[in-house]
Enzyme design. Structure first.
Site, PDB file in Angstrom:
ATOM      1  N   GLU A  63       0.829  -1.208   0.000  1.00 46.73           N
ATOM      2  CA  GLU A  63       0.000   0.000   0.000  1.00 46.73           C
ATOM      3  C   GLU A  63       0.863   1.257   0.000  1.00 46.73           C
ATOM      4  OE1 GLU A  63      -2.218  -3.107   2.564  1.00 46.73           O
ATOM      5  OE2 GLU A  63      -0.152  -2.521   2.186  1.00 46.73           O
ATOM      6  N   CYS A  91      -2.294  -2.768   7.387  1.00 47.20           N
ATOM      7  CA  CYS A  91      -1.741  -2.680   8.746  1.00 47.20           C
ATOM      8  C   CYS A  91      -1.927  -1.247   9.255  1.00 47.20           C
ATOM      9  CB  CYS A  91      -0.267  -3.065   8.735  1.00 47.20           C
ATOM     10  SG  CYS A  91       0.816  -1.790   8.034  1.00 47.20           S
ATOM     11  N   CYS A  94      -0.059   1.409   7.151  1.00 43.11           N
ATOM     12  CA  CYS A  94      -0.677   1.636   5.848  1.00 43.11           C
ATOM     13  C   CYS A  94      -2.012   2.354   5.986  1.00 43.11           C
ATOM     14  CB  CYS A  94      -0.832   0.319   5.104  1.00 43.11           C
ATOM     15  SG  CYS A  94       0.783  -0.393   4.642  1.00 43.11           S
TER      16      CYS A  94
END
Length: 164
Positions: A63, A91, A94
């Protein structure tokens, strides 16, 4: 856009992310993570995959890399109107980058627990944040030199610098 064409878009874009993830995963450059960004018209802006191992960069998540490529291509830090597709739930790092980039729509494949099941460890970061960031086994974080740092904040504000 009809439900059928939206599903076709999801499939088309996610397949690009999966293909890129598989390619670099098999080259041992990173994990099974891929991401693609499209603009408001449905045009592909970027496709990237995890490069943590190959780049030796803990921030080289799919990402993050897709956002960097898209921002460079569009010559802006503001990706409003763009949509991000990713092979796994983003996560915390990101998620932060997605929000800072003003991306308001994300589609993901695997769930957080799917990544956990194969050994990826995002969950402890969520727990650290929810727990008030007080677990020094995870991270010691402490304020220091606030007054000195406030000076440059005031200078930025006084000069009318751009907020983003």
């Amino acid at each position: 856009m009809s439900a059928i064409s939206k599903e076709n878009e999801h499939q088309k874009v996610m397949q690009l992310a999966i293909k890129k993830a598989r390619e670099t995963m098999n080259q041992d450059l990173g994990g099974p993570f891929g991401a693609a960004i499209i603009d408001a018209n449905g045009s592909i802006v970027s496709v990237a995959s995890n490069g943590v191992l190959g780049d030796k960069d803990p921030t080289a998540h799919a990402e993050m890399k897709a956002i960097r490529i898209a921002a460079a291509k569009k010559d802006t830090y503001d990706l409003s109107g763009c949509i991000l597709y990713t092979t796994a739930h983003p996560c915390p790092m990101c998620l932060g980058a997605i929000i800072w980039a003003n991306i308001k729509e994300v589609y993901y494949g695997c769930r957080k627990k799917d990544a956990d099941k194969i050994g990826f460890r995002d969950d402890f970061i969520y727990k650290f944040i929810v727990g008030g960031m007080k677990d020094e086994k995870v991270l010691k974080i402490e304020e220091t030199q606030r007054e000195a740092c406030l000076e440059i904040f005031k200078e930025y504000q006084d000069k009318g610098k751009k907020l983003y």
